[in-house]
Write an enzyme that holds these catalytic residues in place. Structure first.
Site, PDB file in Angstrom:
ATOM      1  N   LYS A  87       0.848  -1.194   0.000  1.00 13.82           N
ATOM      2  CA  LYS A  87       0.000   0.000   0.000  1.00 13.82           C
ATOM      3  C   LYS A  87       0.883   1.243   0.000  1.00 13.82           C
ATOM      4  O   LYS A  87       1.964   1.225   0.583  1.00 13.82           O
ATOM      5  CB  LYS A  87      -0.843   0.042   1.289  1.00 13.82           C
ATOM      6  CG  LYS A  87      -2.013  -0.882   1.347  1.00 13.82           C
ATOM      7  CD  LYS A  87      -2.760  -0.680   2.679  1.00 13.82           C
ATOM      8  CE  LYS A  87      -3.864  -1.692   2.869  1.00 13.82           C
ATOM      9  NZ  LYS A  87      -4.957  -1.590   1.890  1.00 13.82           N
TER      10      LYS A  87
ATOM     11  N   ASP B 217      -7.228  -3.044  11.020  1.00  9.52           N
ATOM     12  CA  ASP B 217      -7.696  -4.099  10.127  1.00  9.52           C
ATOM     13  C   ASP B 217      -8.043  -5.394  10.867  1.00  9.52           C
ATOM     14  O   ASP B 217      -8.359  -6.407  10.242  1.00  9.52           O
ATOM     15  CB  ASP B 217      -6.636  -4.347   9.036  1.00  9.52           C
ATOM     16  CG  ASP B 217      -7.251  -4.751   7.705  1.00  9.52           C
ATOM     17  OD1 ASP B 217      -8.458  -4.497   7.511  1.00  9.52           O
ATOM     18  OD2 ASP B 217      -6.525  -5.314   6.870  1.00  9.52           O
TER      19      ASP B 217
ATOM     20  N   ARG C 277     -10.140 -11.632   2.635  1.00  3.94           N
ATOM     21  CA  ARG C 277     -10.975 -12.722   2.125  1.00  3.94           C
ATOM     22  C   ARG C 277     -10.252 -14.063   2.194  1.00  3.94           C
ATOM     23  O   ARG C 277     -10.897 -15.104   2.262  1.00  3.94           O
ATOM     24  CB  ARG C 277     -11.431 -12.373   0.698  1.00  3.94           C
ATOM     25  CG  ARG C 277     -10.299 -12.194  -0.267  1.00  3.94           C
ATOM     26  CD  ARG C 277     -10.701 -11.342  -1.480  1.00  3.94           C
ATOM     27  NE  ARG C 277     -10.807  -9.920  -1.137  1.00  3.94           N
ATOM     28  CZ  ARG C 277     -11.132  -8.974  -2.012  1.00  3.94           C
ATOM     29  NH1 ARG C 277     -11.387  -9.285  -3.258  1.00  3.94           N
ATOM     30  NH2 ARG C 277     -11.211  -7.711  -1.622  1.00  3.94           N
TER      31      ARG C 277
END
Ligand code: BES
Ligand code: MN
Ligand code: ZN
Length: 494
Positions: A274, A285, A348
């Site tokens: 990032k 997070d 995910r």
């Protein structure tokens, strides 16, 4: 927190707080709520006139201070605004209570009649809203300050009509707000102090002495169980990942739910690094995992008649020589293979494994909570969360709980017909990231592939709502603790 039926004027608290509604029209005087007028009489002042004279309009959370000049024990009365009466509900009470907590920062004792101010709210809900507003509005994260500035408020007395009922509501709301504060503490903790093994231990400690069973799967157990997603994300870090399983199973449980939380203790993006501005808040997070831990704790404290299994998928997403590469293929728990197109789409991957684990337990419903996509922030911003679900009844119950909690969520479609094909991998079963559009839906569809056939499932994407850069109402700056209260309300509603 204490409750009493005695009038505020006889209280020995250092600060008294009452409420008022905004009048109709710009120049209209405020309309006193609850016992405010009665208190004014005891003080021998026309409160409405005093408030008008200082330009007080009773907007939501607006405060005015009125000196008592020795008429009661308290030196000051604060009047807090609830906004227009037709819009005043439990969330306005929460916000008003948070404003009162702010006014009471340097004061030791407070008495207020706020729970009775909004007459068309359920009495128990009103008491709970005030307790929540006070406890969440006065939250401060000072563990890392050299000179902690503690809130000095030690005693709060709520003036209510039904003392017995209020006592129960206070007790329950304290557990709910306490859980929310616990989640905030975990999320606000800097990432160096909550790397996966340390966070797993800290959560386990929080359950010491409760009847919640804690099982921590370490890297070896994860390898043995085939948790390729969690291991793949954690590979780049010098600290290994963990899966924490919390089980609260009361005798005679009427139903069972599994809650799954994303627990990336710091998300650098991995090899798909990032930019540094996007990383600034990435200690948050693991807010999904914090939420799940907090909800299980309160469920046990409140002795809810539901079996709740909490799964915390903990990993640190770091770039390094051992990190998962772009285009590597991971074999998830259960055997599904995934091409890692973007190592920053890591949530995910850890959740996929945890959802397979949850499905094996055959619960009546699964809800996962995750700071999953930046696209959720683009779509709904910082004040509305995303809900996706495979089951309409579950979706509606969660949305109802969310509306009552002042934690708004909005449902997005699980649009498999339209976008399902985007999940297909070039050489593996699935790919972990698709095109730029519909990023939140893609992520939801990806998760759904790991949920057992026929198990009602909902997904809460809290990327926008778990954190706030500016304090507002009962949300202090930093972690918000959303959606702890929604999930608890849903569990309690049966
Ligand atoms: N943790 C982020 C999502 C996020 C973004 C949370 C902003 C809170 C605020 C997640 O792991 C992520 O990086 N998602 C990527 C997915 C993309 C690479 C497909 C994103 O949203 O950009
Ligand atoms: Mn990421
Ligand atoms: Zn992430």
């Amino acid at each position: 927190m204490d409750v009493t039926a005695e009038p505020l004027a006889s209280s020995d608290a250092a600060l008294l707080a009452v409420a008022a509604f905004a009048g109709e029209g710009d120049q209209a005087p405020p309309v006193l709520a609850g016992a405010a007028a009665q208190l004014g009489e005891a003080l021998g002042v026309d409160l409405t006139a005093e408030l008008s004279a200082v330009g007080f309009r009773a907007g939501p959370g607006e405060l005015a201070r009125v000196p008592t000049r020795g008429a009661v024990a308290a030196a000051t009365v604060v009047v807090v605004g609830l906004g227009p009466v037709e819009r005043a509900g439990t969330d306005q009470l929460r916000r008003a209570a948070a404003a009162v907590a702010g006014a009471a920062e340097r004061i030791e004792s407070l008495a207020t009649d706020l729970p009775g101010a909004v007459t068309d709210a359920d009495a128990g809900d009103a008491v709970a809203a005030v307790v929540e507003g006070l406890l969440l509005g006065s939250y401060r994260f000072s563990a890392y300050r050299s000179a902690p500035a503690a809130h000095q408020l030690e005693s709060v007395t709520l003036q209510v009509a039904d003392v017995e009922a209020a006592r129960t509501a206070v007790h329950e709301a304290e557990a709910v707000a306490g859980a929310t504060r616990f989640a905030r503490d975990l999320v606000n903790t800097p990432p160096q102090d909550k790397r996966p093994p340390a966070l797993a231990d800290r959560v386990a400690e929080a359950f010491a002495g409760t009847d919640v069973r804690v099982r921590i799967l370490d890297e070896q157990a994860l390898v043995e169980g085939g948790y390729g997603g969690i291991l793949g994300v954690g590979r780049g870090s010098s600290e290994p990942p963990r899966l924490v399983e919390l089980t609260y199973e009361p005798d005679g449980a009427e139903r069972s739910v599994a809650l799954v939380g994303k627990g990336i203790t710091f998300d650098t993006g991995g090899i798909s690094l990032k930019p540094s501005e996007s990383m600034e808040t990435m200690k948050m997070d693991m807010a999904g995992a914090a939420t799940v831990a907090a909800v299980v704790r309160a469920a046990a404290e409140l002795r809810l008649p539901v079996k709740v299994t909490g799964l915390l998928a903990l990993a640190e997403n770091m770039p390094s020589g051992t990190a998962t590469r772009v285009s590597d293929v991971l074999t998830m728990k259960g055997g599904t293979t995934v091409e890692v197109i973007n190592t920053d789409a890591e949530g995910r991957l850890v959740l996929g494994d945890a959802l397979v684990h949850a499905s094996e337990l055959q619960p009546d419903a699964i809800v996962d909570v995750a700071t999953l996509t930046g696209a959720a922030v683009v779509a709904l911003g910082e004040r509305i969360g995303v809900l996706m679900a495979s089951d309409d009844t579950l979706a509606e119950r969660l949305l109802d709980a969310s509306a009552h909690s002042g934690e708004p969520f909005w449902r997005l479609p699980l649009a498999n017909e339209q976008y399902g094909e985007r999940l297909e991998g070039a050489i593996a079963d699935l790919r972990n990231s698709g095109s730029r559009s519909a990023g939140t839906i893609f992520a939801g569809l990806f998760l759904h592939r790991f949920v057992g056939e026929g198990i009602p499932w909902a997904h809460l994407d809290i990327a926008g709502v778990a954190w706030t850069d500016e304090a507002s109402g009962y949300h202090t700056k930093g972690a918000t603790g959303v959606p702890v209260r929604t999930l608890l309300r849903w569990l309690r509603a049966g």
